[in-house]
Scaffold this active site. Structure first.
Site, PDB file in Angstrom:
ATOM      1  N   ALA A  49       0.903  -0.993  -0.084  1.00 55.53           N
ATOM      2  CA  ALA A  49       0.161  -0.028  -0.152  1.00 55.53           C
ATOM      3  C   ALA A  49       0.898   1.303   0.107  1.00 55.53           C
ATOM      4  O   ALA A  49       2.177   1.118   0.408  1.00 55.53           O
ATOM      5  CB  ALA A  49      -0.872  -0.031   1.288  1.00 55.53           C
ATOM      6  N   GLU A  83      -0.666  -9.464  -0.417  1.00 57.08           N
ATOM      7  CA  GLU A  83      -2.262  -9.596  -0.148  1.00 57.08           C
ATOM      8  C   GLU A  83      -2.898  -9.625  -1.357  1.00 57.08           C
ATOM      9  O   GLU A  83      -3.892 -10.475  -1.640  1.00 57.08           O
ATOM     10  CB  GLU A  83      -2.529  -8.453   0.817  1.00 57.08           C
ATOM     11  CG  GLU A  83      -1.976  -8.851   2.091  1.00 57.08           C
ATOM     12  CD  GLU A  83      -2.125  -7.608   3.168  1.00 57.08           C
ATOM     13  OE1 GLU A  83      -2.972  -7.817   3.980  1.00 57.08           O
ATOM     14  OE2 GLU A  83      -1.846  -6.419   2.764  1.00 57.08           O
ATOM     15  N   GLU A 104       4.793  -5.126   7.237  1.00 55.56           N
ATOM     16  CA  GLU A 104       4.261  -4.275   7.973  1.00 55.56           C
ATOM     17  C   GLU A 104       4.760  -4.203   9.307  1.00 55.56           C
ATOM     18  O   GLU A 104       4.624  -2.795   9.860  1.00 55.56           O
ATOM     19  CB  GLU A 104       2.651  -4.559   7.861  1.00 55.56           C
ATOM     20  CG  GLU A 104       2.009  -4.315   6.544  1.00 55.56           C
ATOM     21  CD  GLU A 104       1.920  -5.389   5.321  1.00 55.56           C
ATOM     22  OE1 GLU A 104       1.260  -5.586   4.605  1.00 55.56           O
ATOM     23  OE2 GLU A 104       3.026  -6.286   5.838  1.00 55.56           O
ATOM     24  N   GLY A 158       0.781  -5.210   1.110  1.00 56.74           N
ATOM     25  CA  GLY A 158      -0.730  -5.275   0.293  1.00 56.74           C
ATOM     26  C   GLY A 158      -0.385  -5.784  -1.286  1.00 56.74           C
ATOM     27  O   GLY A 158      -1.386  -6.283  -1.748  1.00 56.74           O
TER      28      GLY A 158
END
Ligand code: T1G
Ligand code: NAD
Length: 650
Positions: free
Chosen positions: A61, A103, A123, A100
């Site tokens: 992200a 993911e 993260e 992300g």
């Protein structure tokens, strides 16, 4: 266009192109969501290949969005929509698929990758946990034990391991896309595996959790995210994926807004900016293949090891045979220790030592592109060294000093070609500590400065430019930090209380424990030199201890006592007796108040350093403290703390 689409015979190729690392920002999320809906409604589209432009898939992200409230569409929803799509999505991965990005790939029905692929959920390094299904889909794709290592222990999975674990369904040779498209067409003829989230999962034995908790807690150094990541993962195993997703998301959102996460983001961007300061951007560094280190003591041997680790050839100069063999033994010992820990192989050890030459005197210096001086902290000794280097070295060779306190301009006085001189201030142990203070003089040429920064990058160090003052950035703040700590002690606050407060804040050691380890005599000699110059420097408790022969661990006692062979500090009645004349009546002070007092002193000194232009930014000061002085990373640094204090008090 951050997300482009090409159609190839029923296969939609979706490419994320958001330089520099294809981070998933709001625009990318919106686009992926609308494409998932569009493709499901388009009979011509049978399957989708998702990839990233350039050398990596997706680095996660967009961290730059984290200082703002989360904005829809939310990534978990985008990934859930792709996972439930009527047309199967296949992730085609080259290079990094992080956070992300992994993911998103886990939301795809299948994953193909090249040999360069690597997968991680970093993260926790940012004080958060995966927030888009990673803690739930990963264990269902690769098993619980492996997922724990990735989610909570920062393990990176390479391409071969990913195939072995079942994270990747097929390895593809470059060029990636044609292979991925062919793979996509093939799978359309086969039974597709279920979406990651629906895959069956067997709960592990209780000891898997207990062992993991112990391991993670022992490495977390007080950071909260790693254990919370484990809890979210565990929740999904015990209560099902939906409960797990909810737990993950609420934990992610609360950590995302935390001070710890803000501190780690602050450092993430500061560390990247430090490597590319504006004033040297575009200036080519000079080539450095062979370097010399003059002085093979504590620092010189560590600096030589760091240079050898980075692939350079090194000529180490000492003043006599004893010095040479001591230095060579030290360096060989450092490499042997790395080999024993499995960091390097025996062949790599031999190859590195093979690039080390030692010399008494300056033979071979004309081959050196860079010379780093690390002899005694004595101006006359250093000047004599540079006088010789000025005569012997090539005019284009860069000459650097590792001095801690001496004004580099004084060391370089009379040096022919002063534009090739600068301070490169490493920290002990130099082969480990990441900080490099770069101290140019007014004469230092821009490409010489650029070479200093480039050297830092090659050594894996964090470079911080420092102006010239007593102690540059780090040692100046250290002196203020220690002086404030001693002021508290003179005010009656027990030594152990100050150290305990700083340890609870996250330092590995308090200021007095730290000084006992480094030696009380360095600061004492510095004050004595000032007194000898006639400066009015009052006696401090530390001076009374040194005069009584208590220099710290190396003399079996300083602020604390130490049993022979034991580095654990023991309260010392003797030390208390010696410093008693300078100590006021006992005063109890809350840990937070002690921390606030010392933080304020560091930040005030930082402020003065900024106003004097000794540091280019507050972030640079935080990098110095975190990478050179053990300031707890999850606290961001004294200037970050000052900013937060202002925010909290605003
Ligand atoms: N977001 C925004 N900017 C990023 C970024 C990111 N994720 N990653 C890198 N950058 C910028 C960086 O600031 C620099 O900018 C440039 O890219 C090059 O980076 C929901 C919430 C990918 C291995 O933690 O580890 O996903 O200085 O110098 O050495 O669960 O960057 O040029 O202006 O580091 O080649 C998780 C972080 C996010 C990965 C490349 N992802 N990035 O290394 O280049 S949280 C990460 C890296 C998340 C989800 C959660 C590395 C890299 P500038 P660089 P590099
Ligand atoms: P040290 O005493 O451990 O090593 C100095 C070495 O220099 C000795 O081995 C000595 O034999 C050698 N030497 C002296 N004169 C020489 C000459 N003319 N030619 C070749 N070799 C010579 O000292 P150190 O702790 O390694 O410090 C070296 C420098 O690094 C100092 O300027 C110090 O301030 C600085 N520094 C030290 C630290 C630290 O934590 N020790 C940290 C950063 C910077």
């Amino acid at each position: 266009m951050t997300v482009s689409v090409d159609i190839d015979g029923g296969v939609a190729i979706v490419t994320i192109a958001n330089p520099p690392v294809n981070a998933i920002n709001r625009t990318v999320r919106e686009r992926l969501l609308s494409l998932a809906q569009e493709f499901d409604g388009d009979p011509a589209i049978r399957t989708v290949v998702l990839t990233g432009v350039g050398a990596l898939f997706v680095a996660g992200a967009d961290i730059a969005e984290f200082d703002r409230p989360v904005e829809p569409p939310f990534l978990p929803d985008v990934i859930a929509r792709i996972e439930r799509a009527g047309k199967p999505w296949i992730a085609a991965i080259r290079g990094a698929a992080l956070g992300g990005g992994l993911e998103l790939a886990l939301g795809c029905r299948l994953r193909v990758a090249t040999g360069t692929a690597r997968f991680a959920l970093p993260e926790v390094n940012l004080g958060i946990i995966p927030g888009a299904g990673g803690t739930q889909r990963l264990p269902r794709a690769i098993g619980v034990a492996e997922a724990i290592r990735v989610v909570a222990e920062n393990h990176t999975v390479d391409a071969a391991e990913a195939v072995r674990l079942g994270l990747v369904d097929a390895l593809i040779e470059e060029p990636l896309l044609p292979g991925a498209i062919a793979f996509a067409r093939e799978v359309l003829e086969k039974t597709l595996p279920p979406p990651s989230l629906d895959r069956p999962l067997s709960a592990p034995a209780q000891e898997v959790w207990t062992e993991a908790e112990k391991r993670i807690a022992s490495r977390a150094k007080g950071a909260s995210a790693p254990l919370q990541a484990l809890e979210a993962l565990k929740c999904g195993i015990e209560q099902g994926a939906e409960a797990g997703l909810a737990r993950e998301r609420s934990t992610f959102l609360s950590l995302r807004g935390s001070e710890e996460a803000a501190a780690l983001r602050h450092l993430f961007f500061a560390e990247r900016a430090a490597l590319r300061p504006a004033d040297i951007r575009g200036i080519a560094p000079r080539p450095v293949a062979t370097a010399s280190v003059v002085g093979g003591g504590t620092m010189g041997s560590g600096i030589a090891a760091a240079l050898l680790n980075a692939g350079l050839s090194v000529v180490l100069v000492e003043q006599d045979a004893a010095g040479v063999s001591r230095a060579r033994d030290t360096i060989a010992g450092l490499f042997e220790a790395s080999r024993r820990r499995g960091h390097i192989t025996g062949e790599e050890l031999a190859e590195r030592l093979g690039r080390l030459e030692t010399s008494i005197g300056y033979d071979g210096m004309e081959r050196c592109d860079l010379v780093i001086e690390a002899v005694f902290e004595d101006l006359a000794v250093k000047r004599a060294v540079f006088a010789a280097l000025g005569r012997i070295c090539r005019p284009d060779a860069i000459l650097a000093t590792n001095t801690s306190y001496i004004d580099p301009r004084l060391i370089a006085e009379g040096l022919p070609g002063p534009e090739r001189f600068l301070g490169l201030h490493f920290f002990s142990p130099a082969q480990i500590m990441k900080l490099l203070e770069i101290v140019p003089t007014p004469e230092t040429a821009p490409d010489v400065l650029a070479t200093g920064f480039d050297l830092a990058r090659r050594l894996g160090k964090i470079p911080v430019r420092a102006g010239i003052c007593d102690g540059f950035i780090g040692n100046r703040i250290l002196r203020r930090f220690r002086a404030e700590a001693e002021t508290l002690v003179r005010g009656g606050v027990p030594i152990a209380a100050v150290d305990a407060a700083m340890r609870s804040f996250g330092f590995a050691m308090g200021p007095f424990e730290m000084q006992d380890m480094a030696g009380l005599d360095i600061a004492f000699l510095h004050r004595e030199a000032a007194r000898a110059r006639g400066e009015p420097v009052p006696d401090l408790p530390g001076d009374l201890l040194v005069r009584a022969g208590r220099k710290g661990q190396k003399t079996g006692g300083g602020w604390y006592d130490y049993a022979p062979g034991d580095r654990r500090p023991q309260p010392s009645a003797e030390a208390e007796r010696i410093i008693a004349p300078l100590i006021g009546p006992r005063k109890d002070m809350a840990g937070e108040a002690i921390v606030a007092r010392l933080m304020a002193a560091m930040a005030q000194e930082g402020q003065a350093i900024l106003e004097e232009g000794i540091a280019a930014s507050a972030a640079d000061i935080d990098l110095v403290e975190v990478h050179g002085y053990g300031f707890p990373r999850r606290r961001g640094g004294p200037m970050f703390q000052l900013g937060r204090a202002d925010v909290n008090h605003a």
